[in-house]
Write a protein that holds these residues in place. Structure first.
Motif, short mmCIF file in Angstrom:
data_model
loop_
_atom_site.label_atom_id
_atom_site.label_comp_id
_atom_site.label_asym_id
_atom_site.label_seq_id
_atom_site.Cartn_x
_atom_site.Cartn_y
_atom_site.Cartn_z
N PHE A 409 105.67 28.44 49.84
CA PHE A 409 105.65 27.98 48.45
C PHE A 409 107.07 28.19 47.91
N VAL A 410 107.69 27.10 47.51
CA VAL A 410 109.10 27.15 47.15
C VAL A 410 109.26 26.90 45.66
N PHE A 454 111.30 35.17 38.73
CA PHE A 454 110.01 34.83 38.13
C PHE A 454 109.24 33.89 39.06
N PHE A 455 109.93 32.90 39.58
CA PHE A 455 109.25 31.92 40.45
C PHE A 455 108.86 32.53 41.80
N LYS A 456 109.67 33.45 42.26
CA LYS A 456 109.31 34.18 43.48
C LYS A 456 108.03 34.98 43.25
N ASP A 457 107.95 35.66 42.13
CA ASP A 457 106.77 36.49 41.85
C ASP A 457 105.51 35.63 41.74
N ARG A 458 105.60 34.50 41.03
CA ARG A 458 104.44 33.62 40.90
C ARG A 458 104.06 33.05 42.28
N SER A 459 105.05 32.71 43.06
CA SER A 459 104.77 32.15 44.40
C SER A 459 104.10 33.19 45.29
N ASP A 460 104.54 34.44 45.16
CA ASP A 460 103.90 35.52 45.93
C ASP A 460 102.43 35.65 45.54
N ARG A 470 99.94 37.71 55.74
CA ARG A 470 101.23 38.38 55.64
C ARG A 470 102.14 37.51 54.79
N ILE A 471 102.96 38.11 53.92
CA ILE A 471 103.79 37.35 52.98
C ILE A 471 105.21 37.91 52.99
N TRP A 472 106.21 37.01 53.06
CA TRP A 472 107.60 37.43 52.92
C TRP A 472 108.40 36.32 52.26
N GLY A 473 109.64 36.61 51.89
CA GLY A 473 110.45 35.58 51.23
C GLY A 473 111.65 36.17 50.54
#
Lengths: 553, 188
Positions: A409-410, A454-460, A470-473
């Motif tokens: 999710f980008v 902010f967008f990273k947090d929502r995407s997570d 598993r989630i990374w980014g």
């Protein structure tokens, strides 16, 4: 059949510098309107049949985008106090061929919205930036967005929060892929409104071109099926068919000439053998992109224009914006196969404008993609988690799931315009033609970084809701190698003291010089600028043609 | 200190793992190197002992075992092809790095060559140089040779693509993956 050619000795109505997203539209619109046009393109005229499914050539060897090895080094520094150094890969990356970067782009076509054009009025000034309203509104541009939909060729369906549109899409949305399903389901679970991503890729035959065959080689590649709506396939053939447009390939503009009266007289360029020529014209249209347009203006200085052509405002090259982005990768139990079909099929625009109470300016969208562009070398190189195995047996065992069982999710976000972020002429490094190399000076504004986070947090959160095991980014600021959104460096405006071109893209200083490409943007939009660049080009061409007919260029 | 130049730890993880071919070279390589991928074909830049060493390292990056690895995929032929065409001096950097590594191996393990070490020792040696440009270059070329088009000499019989489940570059029809098949089935 040989195309139309004009001798240098003959003055044409327009020389257009660049044949990309904007230049291709200009060439088609002005030639169809009855004017004679010479397009100068520094690269080759590839055809759809020339494109190959060859990751090593296109992505690792930069066959389309070029770099230092082809004689086009670039330099980078964070601030004006630093000395810029040559980068391994071009910072300002674009494809050098007829059609420009519209040939190898990912083809996401989001319209800008009403708010994009009037944010400065709505939100007030932001200290230390050149945040400004546009000289035009969404309503001014709407007919031209619709023109892009139909004449360039866009697939989609009206979204839940779209700005008003005068006509629907010509082609229905592309079939959803698994990353899109995962984003849609997660988005609904969290109360958002995911919808089919609009893309300049044909879901059904349109304007004589075939539908997409879902091969997956869009992002970074040329489309051999002519289903991706590049300028190369959607505009250039129609320009050539008028018999009034010559596409002069392997010709690199070196200078826009001006006369005593301060008018442009034509363009000096090198042909493929390095021989210098001069093409006379009644007017010049500069559509070389947000990096090369300001460079050419700065290189076209003269005693009358000592700081570069069209630069009395000092804004040529300033306000460089890239769009920020974040990426979140998730590992799933079942096959995702994100490598098949187009880059993205679902998008969430619930965060188009962030709540000012967050304390920072910003907004953007989140789309669903592959973890690494969907190609094997890239996937094996960096798709896995940063703390995962990088070689050896465990690495080998991870490769299959990284390639087939991940989705990303980008986040695509705003960038603020700053004078200190800019394109300029490097004082020491030269390119193969002996010109000063493109020098980038860039540092993300703190608001841009907060927005990306902010967008990273929502995407997570979305990735967790999608059920990833598993989630990374990470977040990635501008100024990283191979930035492709080259925006803001010859901005539009009503005030000649703070902008380079007027609302019709005519330069404030040189009456028969028009500049239209990513450099025209006043603000960055939410991360997908090409559709707006083309809408601006259609609109500018309408006005330029009208001015031409009344003898006012 | 000079001796350490090529095995020095790099701040930028992959700063020197950059191999650049000219466009004519890319096109030529993609057309003619099919010949080079045949096992036992002559190398263009590698000596036989260099090829042994680099192939042994590539085989640690993507080992053989239950399924074919870098060795079976002919990664060494890809490396040879692109280094022969490279315009950045990649072969010289790799040779210098190898020479330094061999000095270390001789000192620490009394062996003349990396390829002569046992599996566990090979892994240990590579772990010791994991953060160097030299290793980053080996890893980069191994991955590229494993997963690029077979026309460049590696990825023999598409072994790399089979390993990761890439079913070859061609067109597809929906459903593409499990979740969109499920979505269609449920009529969402």
């Amino acid at each position: 059949m040989a195309g139309t050619t004009f001798p240098n000795s003959e003055s044409v109505d327009f020389v257009i510098i660049g044949s990309g997203a904007a230049g291709g539209v200009m060439a088609r619109e002005l030639s169809v309107a009855g004017f004679t046009v010479v397009v100068l393109e520094q690269g080759p005229h590839l055809k759809s049949g020339d494109f190959r499914h060859d990751e090593w050539a296109y992505k690792n060897q930069q066959e389309l985008t070029w770099g230092a090895i082809q004689g086009h080094p670039q330099t980078f520094r964070s601030t004006e106090d630093d000395t810029a150094e040559v980068t391994q890969r071009a910072v300002l990356s674009y494809a050098h061929n007829v059609g420009g970067s519209s040939v190898h782009f990912a083809a996401n076509y989001w319209r800008f919205r009403e708010v994009d054009f009037i944010e400065r009025s709505l939100l007030g000034p932001i200290a230390g930036t050149n945040f400004a309203d546009w000289p035009i509104t969404y309503q001014d541009l709407e007919p031209y967005y619709t023109k892009v939909d139909w004449e360039i060729g866009v697939s989609g369906i009206e979204g839940p929060s779209d700005p008003p549109r005068s006509k629907g899409y010509p082609c229905p949305p592309m079939p959803v892929k698994s990353p899109g399903v995962l984003l849609e389901r997660a988005g609904k679970k969290l109360g958002y409104q995911p919808y089919p991503a609009p893309v300049a890729i044909l879901s059904q035959p349109h304007n004589g071109r075939a539908a997409c065959m879902h091969c997956g080689f869009c992002w970074g590649f040329g489309c051999e099926a002519s289903a991706k709506s590049s300028s190369m396939v959607a505009m250039i053939p129609q320009a050539e068919a008028t018999g009034r447009c010559e596409i002069r390939t392997y010709c690199t503009a070196s200078r826009i000439e001006t006369n005593e009266a301060g008018r442009a007289t034509g363009v000096v360029y090198w042909d493929t053998d390095g021989v210098e020529h001069f093409q006379k014209s009644n007017a010049v249209v500069l559509s070389a992109n947000g990096a090369e347009s300001p460079r050419l203006l700065l290189l076209s200085e003269s005693s009358r224009f000592p700081d570069g052509l069209a630069n009395s405002s000092g804004m040529v090259g300033k306000n460089l914006m890239f769009n920020g982005w974040s990426w979140t990768v998730g590992l799933f139990e079942q096959p995702v196969n994100a490598y098949k079909s187009i880059p993205t099929t679902r998008v969430i625009h619930d965060f188009y404008s962030l709540d000012p109470s967050l304390g920072h300016y910003g907004g953007g969208g989140i789309d669903a993609r592959s973890s690494s562009g969907g190609t094997p070398i890239a996937s094996a190189s960096y798709a896995g988690p940063p703390d995962g195995p990088q070689w050896g047996e465990a690495y080998k065992q991870s490769l299959r799931e990284m390639f087939t069982h991940t989705a990303a999710f980008v986040g695509h976000t705003t960038s603020l315009p700053l004078s200190s972020n800019n394109v300029s002429l490097d004082p020491t490094v030269r390119d193969r033609w002996g010109r000063p190399a493109l020098r980038t000076t860039y540092q993300d504004h703190p608001h841009d970084i907060s927005t990306m986070q902010f967008f990273k947090d929502r995407s997570d959160e979305l990735m967790a809701a999608a059920g990833a095991s598993r989630i990374w980014g990470a977040v990635a600021g501008g100024g990283t190698p191979e930035s492709q959104h080259l925006l803001g460096t010859c901005r539009m405006g009503n005030d000649p003291g703070s902008s380079v071109v007027d609302k019709f893209h005519r330069s404030h200083d040189v009456p028969n010089l028009f500049i239209c490409d990513g450099s025209s943007l006043v603000t960055s939009g939410r991360g997908q600028p090409t559709m707006t660049i083309q809408a601006l080009a259609f609109r500018a061409a309408d006005h330029i043609a009208a001015a031409g007919r009344r003898g006012d260029v | 200190m000079k001796r350490r130049a090529f095995l020095a730890h790099s701040g930028a993880a992959i700063s020197c793992s950059w191999i650049s071919m000219s466009l004519p070279a890319i096109l030529a390589a993609s057309q003619v190197s099919c010949k080079a991928k045949e096992e036992g074909a002559a190398f263009r830049v590698f000596t036989a002992s260099e090829a042994n060493e680099f192939e042994a390292m590539a085989a640690q990056v993507i080992p053989s075992g239950d399924s074919p690895g870098a060795r079976e995929a002919g990664v060494i032929y890809f490396m040879d092809t692109v280094l022969a065409e490279d315009q950045t001096g990649g072969i010289d950097r790799l040779r210098s790095g190898l020479a330094e590594l061999q000095v270390d191996i001789r000192g620490a393990h009394g062996a003349e060559a990396f390829a002569g070490l046992g599996n566990a020792l090979q892994i240990q040696v590579l772990q010791g140089i994991e953060k160097t440009d030299f290793f980053a270059t080996i890893r980069y070329l191994t991955i590229a040779g494993m997963f690029s088009n077979p026309s460049y000499g590696g990825n023999r019989d598409q072994l790399g693509w089979k390993l990761i489940g890439f079913e070859g570059p061609r067109g597809w029809s929906p459903p593409f993956g499990f979740y969109d098949a499920d979505y269609a089935e449920k009529g969402e």
